[in-house]
Design an enzyme around this catalytic site. Structure first.
Site, PDB file in Angstrom:
ATOM      1  N   CYS A   1       8.472  -4.856   2.769  1.00 19.89           N
ATOM      2  CA  CYS A   1       9.398  -5.045   1.655  1.00 19.89           C
ATOM      3  C   CYS A   1      10.716  -4.321   1.939  1.00 19.89           C
ATOM      4  O   CYS A   1      11.474  -4.779   2.786  1.00 19.89           O
ATOM      5  CB  CYS A   1       8.743  -4.606   0.350  1.00 19.89           C
TER       6      CYS A   1
ATOM      7  N   HIS B   1       3.754  -7.420   0.117  1.00 22.95           N
ATOM      8  CA  HIS B   1       2.951  -6.197   0.228  1.00 22.95           C
ATOM      9  C   HIS B   1       1.527  -6.515   0.693  1.00 22.95           C
ATOM     10  O   HIS B   1       0.616  -6.631  -0.123  1.00 22.95           O
ATOM     11  CB  HIS B   1       2.912  -5.479  -1.123  1.00 22.95           C
TER      12      HIS B   1
ATOM     13  N   GLU C   1      -0.592  -4.655   1.995  1.00 22.98           N
ATOM     14  CA  GLU C   1      -1.548  -3.570   1.734  1.00 22.98           C
ATOM     15  C   GLU C   1      -2.358  -3.806   0.456  1.00 22.98           C
ATOM     16  O   GLU C   1      -3.466  -3.302   0.316  1.00 22.98           O
ATOM     17  CB  GLU C   1      -0.818  -2.214   1.679  1.00 22.98           C
TER      18      GLU C   1
HETATM   19  N1  GLN Z   1      14.084  -2.370  -3.565  1.00 21.65           N
HETATM   20  C1  GLN Z   1      13.846  -3.565  -2.823  1.00 21.65           C
HETATM   21  C2  GLN Z   1      13.946  -4.802  -3.688  1.00 21.65           C
HETATM   22  O1  GLN Z   1      13.909  -4.734  -4.884  1.00 21.65           O
HETATM   23  C3  GLN Z   1      12.486  -3.512  -2.163  1.00 21.65           C
HETATM   24  C4  GLN Z   1      11.366  -3.551  -3.131  1.00 21.65           C
HETATM   25  C5  GLN Z   1      10.082  -3.072  -2.536  1.00 21.65           C
HETATM   26  O2  GLN Z   1      10.061  -2.502  -1.471  1.00 21.65           O
HETATM   27  N2  GLN Z   1       8.987  -3.266  -3.264  1.00 21.65           N
HETATM   28  O3  GLN Z   1      14.043  -5.893  -3.151  1.00 21.65           O
END
Ligand code: GLN
Length: 541
Positions: A379, A513, A515
């Site tokens: 992410c 994600h 994980e």
């Molecule tokens: N802050 C970034 C976004 O909103 C990444 C979000 C995250 O890593 N969950 O896109």
């Protein structure tokens, strides 16, 4: 017929109620029952999505896009049952629903009150969508005696009465502390905690006692006598070396035996070989690798709960111990500090929010790229790797993310619209922050000849998302020419989901994600492959 098990906690918080619930779920499953786990959270936030990880730890995202309590992650990791939005409720959600109903006029004429309206709404939640389950295990957040928990305790008391004691079980998790100076275990805090529960009209059927030392026969007798239960229903829960040893440990102490006995079910023993194999792999690894996790909340490990577990799962699959070095990204804003990454066998930048530490993350991603250290960007970690490549490979020296203010150019920009099923979701700069990210499972199409397609063994995947920003597709061609390949895209081709560097041994960034979907008995392929790459790298350094 669905039976209900309510899990409450007493004496102190952080006793591991979530793990106890998850482990009981695993034990009942191992006896062939179908289970669902739920969590009632007494706080006023509608969901933990807007809370700082320091307050709450990780926000666990479900397939259907709910931002939930991290205990739901334990539930999934131990049972493999995918959690749903309807498995986590908070006081904030209950009140929002009731107040909306009141404004609509649904209660016309009535005074809206905690009892019966709030308690009824809680009961509705507990009973919802549980047609085919044999058991619903419902954990109540906080400890008995908390003022905000009262409506929840009243609701489960009423359910005990309405469904009948044969269909409900109350399990209370407590602490039996060991006093070094006296050289003995103390049962008084548990007695008090049970009295508190009884004063709310709830008699526990099973006591699960966390303790550093084994309970003696006298302790057990005392607890049974004063807390009004059979001695066999006083179950000790000693510390174990890995969380995956908990199901077996609780089984040995008779937890699932007591549960099935309470419901008058047959006594076929559970099959626990899966858990035994996992514990064996944890206890007897054949090697060790060190992964540097470069993040922001590195002094609160609950913030990265699923990530830490997914790394362990990758280790279990490769039969190696994964040692994690939690590194605060800010330190890498000093160039010399990058030396600290020289000894790690893999670098992982996890999800995150906000500007603090971002330059350190970009530097760490650059170190991984140029030193050919396996790199896994999740992410925000993918976004940082893309910024690094845009600056150093494409030559856009001021590239950045609009999340951190004005960037020139913003290779990472606000995600303003995307497809959810067949509908378009739209967002602007001035919208609410709560529950408005691109959340939950979305599909991605993978390039057939890519490393990720090879790792997944398929070209169409579903992964869980939680982000507001996205790689700006206008820079795709320039980045690809420079060596970063976009190997996973949303099926409509609009949103970059995965990037990789083919000329690097293992450099993968994902916008989702992974994980969140990893389980010890079904480790996520990306984590298995990343740890394998770290093992290979460890042979080189
Ligand atoms: N802050 C970034 C976004 O909103 C990444 C979000 C995250 O890593 N969950 O896109």
């Amino acid at each position: 017929m669905t039976r209900y098990i309510f899990i409450t906690g007493g004496v102190v918080s952080s006793l591991g109620k979530g793990l106890a619930s998850a482990s009981l779920g695993a034990l009942l499953q191992a006896r062939g029952f179908k289970v669902r786990l739920r969590k009632l959270d007494p706080y006023l936030n509608v969901d933990p999505g807007t809370m700082s990880p320091y307050q709450h730890g990780e926000v666990y995202v479900t397939d259907d896009g709910a931002e939930t309590d991290l205990d739901l992650g334990h539930y999934e990791r131990f049972t493999g049952v995918a959690s749903r939005r309807s498995d986590n409720v908070t006081t904030g959600q209950i009140y929002s629903k009731i107040i909306a109903r009141e404004r609509r006029g649904d209660y016309l004429g009535a005074t809206v009150q905690v009892i019966p309206h709030v308690t009824d709404a809680i009961k509705e939640f507990v009973l919802a969508e549980a047609e085919s389950e044999d058991f619903v295990i419902c954990e109540i957040g906080g400890t008995v005696g908390d003022i905000e928990g009262l409506p929840f305790f009243e609701a489960i008391r009423q359910l005990g009465h309405e469904l009948g004691r044969d269909n409900c079980l109350f399990l209370h998790l407590t602490l039996v502390p060991y006093l070094k100076s006296a050289g003995e275990l103390k049962t008084k805090p548990t007695q008090h905690s049970v009295k508190e529960l009884q004063s709310l009209g709830i008699q526990p059927d099973i006591l699960l006692c966390r303790s550093e030392q084994p309970l003696g026969p006298d302790d057990r007798r005392k607890l049974a006598l004063f807390c009004n239960l059979r001695e066999e229903a006083v179950i000790q829960a000693l510390d174990v070396e890995t969380i995956y040893a908990v199901p077996r440990a609780y089984h040995e102490e008779g937890l699932d035996r007591e549960v099935v006995r309470h419901f008058g079910l047959e006594e076929a023993p559970p099959r626990l070989d899966v858990w035994d194999d996992i514990v064996d792999a944890v206890r007897r690894p054949e090697g060790e690798v060190t992964i540097g996790v470069v993040g922001k909340y590195t002094n609160l490990l609950d913030a990265y709960k699923s990530l830490a577990e997914a790394l362990n799962h990758g280790g279990i699959a490769n039969r190696v111990k994964v040692k994690v070095e939690w590194l605060s990204a800010e330190i890498f804003e000093e160039e010399d500090a990058l030396d600290r990454l020289a000894d790690v066998h893999g670098i992982l930048i996890p999800g995150g929010f906000g500007e603090r530490g971002s330059e350190g993350k970009i530097a760490a991603a650059g170190f991984a790229r140029t030193h050919k250290v396996p790199y896994f960007g999740i992410c925000l970690g993918m976004q940082m790797a893309v910024i690094e490549a845009a600056r150093k490979l494409v030559g856009l020296h001021n590239a950045g993310s609009s999340e951190f203010g004005r960037a020139d150019p913003a290779v990472i920009g606000l995600l303003t619209e995307w497809l959810k099923g067949n509908e378009i979701e739209r967002r602007g700069l001035d919208g609410d922050l709560g529950g408005t990210m691109r959340l939950g499972a979305y599909p991605a199409a993978l390039k057939p000849d890519s490393q990720v397609a090879n790792i997944y063994g398929e070209t169409y995947i579903q992964e869980r998302h939680r982000h507001r920003y996205e790689v700006n597709i206008n820079y795709k061609d320039a980045l690809e020419t420079a060596g970063l390949r976009f190997t996973g895209m949303s099926p409509d081709g609009e949103l970059p989901e995965i990037v990789e560097i083919p000329a690097h041994p293992w450099f993968i960034g994902v916008q989702f994600h992974p994980e969140l979907r990893s389980k010890p008995f079904d480790p996520h392929p990306l984590f298995v492959s990343f740890i394998k790459a770290a093992v290979d790298h460890s042979r080189l350094v």
